[in-house]
Write a protein that holds these residues in place. Structure first.
Motif, short mmCIF file in Angstrom:
data_model
loop_
_atom_site.label_atom_id
_atom_site.label_comp_id
_atom_site.label_asym_id
_atom_site.label_seq_id
_atom_site.Cartn_x
_atom_site.Cartn_y
_atom_site.Cartn_z
N LYS A 147 -2.98 10.67 -11.57
CA LYS A 147 -3.16 10.93 -10.13
C LYS A 147 -3.29 12.41 -9.83
N PRO A 172 1.31 2.81 -3.91
CA PRO A 172 0.24 3.62 -4.51
C PRO A 172 -0.21 4.80 -3.66
N VAL A 173 -0.19 4.64 -2.33
CA VAL A 173 -0.62 5.75 -1.47
C VAL A 173 0.34 6.92 -1.58
N SER A 187 -5.95 1.38 0.53
CA SER A 187 -6.30 2.79 0.46
C SER A 187 -5.83 3.53 1.71
N SER A 214 0.81 -1.22 0.00
CA SER A 214 0.00 0.00 0.00
C SER A 214 0.83 1.27 0.00
N SER A 234 -7.83 9.83 -5.52
CA SER A 234 -6.93 8.84 -6.13
C SER A 234 -6.21 8.00 -5.09
N ALA A 235 -6.11 8.49 -3.86
CA ALA A 235 -5.43 7.72 -2.80
C ALA A 235 -6.39 6.87 -1.99
N SER A 236 -7.69 6.97 -2.26
CA SER A 236 -8.66 6.22 -1.47
C SER A 236 -9.65 5.48 -2.36
N ILE A 251 -8.07 4.31 -5.83
CA ILE A 251 -6.66 3.91 -5.80
C ILE A 251 -6.39 2.72 -6.72
N ALA A 293 -0.18 8.39 -5.13
CA ALA A 293 -1.47 9.03 -5.35
C ALA A 293 -1.71 10.25 -4.47
#
Length: 388
Positions: free
Chosen positions: A254, A15-16, A341, A12, A260-262, A265, A19
């Motif tokens: 992004k 991407p977190v 996320s 995670s 985009s982070a939740s 994602i 994003a």
């Protein structure tokens, strides 16, 4: 199960961190994404600590805890509805601010876990009994109805998911099918009446019903440019990723894709890691489901079996819902991707649910260990006698 959770949590961070770039520029942001990475790291550490602590609690204690926490959940939901935040002019009373530390907490997610444990406890208590619909109204459907009524006005997707999981666990628990069909009809009628009431008195729930209608219209290809913005950006991200992706941290979409982070994602994962990366993530959640089934079937009691299904299956269904939204298979729901996320409430409550599942599994291992010790201490004649 431990390995799956750790793999998803460790992954995670990629991407977190990537994003969160668009969040870093919101308002007077300077573009510094480090604080978001540190915040996510804190959530992961606390979540793992919570998971470990919960899994050490014998799962039989969750029977009583679910009953004790149910009134607390109802009070928290009511308080959250009264003081919840307003986002973009729309009522979004999903979060309450925790006193002293000032952290925002989404009470409906906590209510989800407690309610599923409570329903599992009730179904286990009536196992092998003939229960009429009238007898089950007060102990089962009244608490479910109260909690759903407090969640529906501000978080329809979560309420629908909770109701679907309640019906699933009731079906698995042997609750009469005709009663479940009746409750499904009641739920549909209640939701219809609520929507009509909200349309007739729009000042009570500002913009929420309009938001639902807009999302459904968008899914049907009839939405305006504003309502289709997120879906179109998600499609762009997926198209950019193609087979192998553009690489970790190299997403372009992004910067223009909200949430985009939740909520979206998975679209960023598909852009940066391609279809191959997306299929690997999907496979991990399906394997997670497989492990849940194994743990449930090997549980030492009916309550343990139903508890695993009640708190574990929603994690997988929420993940599949998030993925389906990202690839435009279903309307936008606002459900996050569990364990990946960003968001403290999502990570903490998912870890709590997994901890409960592991508590059931650990209890089974303890029983097996005691049986093994007992067998080692028995002489051959005793073993033969026990087998017979």
């Amino acid at each position: 199960m431990w390995a799956l959770v750790i793999i998803l949590l460790v992954f995670s961070f990629l991407p977190v961190y990537s994003a969160s770039a668009n969040l870093a520029y919101i308002g007077k942001g300077t573009g510094n994404t480090t604080k978001f990475l540190v915040k996510h790291f804190g959530h992961v550490v606390i979540g793992l600590g919570l998971l470990y602590s919960v899994h050490k609690i014998p799962y039989r204690y969750f029977r009583g805890l679910s009953v004790l926490l149910l009134p607390v959940v109802i009070i928290l939901l009511g308080y959250t509805a009264m003081q919840g935040t307003v986002m973009g002019g729309a009522s979004a009373s999903r979060w309450m601010t925790v006193p002293v530390i000032g952290m925002k907490f989404q009470t409906s997610t906590f209510a989800f876990v407690v309610l599923m444990a409570y329903v599992a406890k009730y179904l286990a208590s009536i196992k092998d009994k003939v229960v009429t619909f009238k007898e089950s109204i007060l102990p089962l459907w009244v608490p479910v109805g109260i909690i759903l009524m407090l969640i529906v006005p501000f978080n329809l997707s979560t309420a629908v998911l909770i109701f679907a999981m309640i019906l699933l666990i009731c079906f698995v628990g042997g609750y009469p099918l005709k009663y479940l069909l009746a409750m499904l009809g009641v739920g549909f009628v209640a939701l219809t009446l609520f929507v009509l009431t909200a349309k007739a008195f729009p000042g009570v729930f500002p913009n929420r019903v309009d938001t639902w209608v807009s999302r459904i219209a968008t899914f049907g290809g009839e939405g305006d440019s504003d309502s289709t913005y997120q879906v179109e950006r998600a499609k762009t991200a997926i198209a950019n990723g193609y087979i192998v992706g553009v690489g970790p941290g190299k997403s372009v979409t992004k910067h223009v894709l909200p949430q985009s982070a939740s909520d979206f994602i998975f679209a960023i994962i598909l852009e940066e890691f391609g279809i191959i990366g997306g299929l690997i993530i999907l496979s991990l959640y399906l394997f997670f489901l497989f492990r849940l089934i194994i743990i449930s079937t090997k549980a030492a009691s009916v309550f343990g079996q139903l508890l695993v299904i009640g708190v574990g299956f929603p994690i997988v269904f929420q993940a599949l819902t998030n993925m389906a939204v990202a690839v435009n298979l279903i309307p936008v729901t606002g459900q996050t991707l569990p364990l990946i996320s960003s968001g403290g409430t999502s990570i903490l409550m998912t870890c709590m649910a997994v901890g409960i599942v592991l508590s059931v599994s650990a209890q089974r291992e303890e029983v097996k260990a005691r049986e093994k010790i007992k067998e080692d201490e028995m002489n051959p004649l005793d073993v033969l006698s026990e087998a017979i």
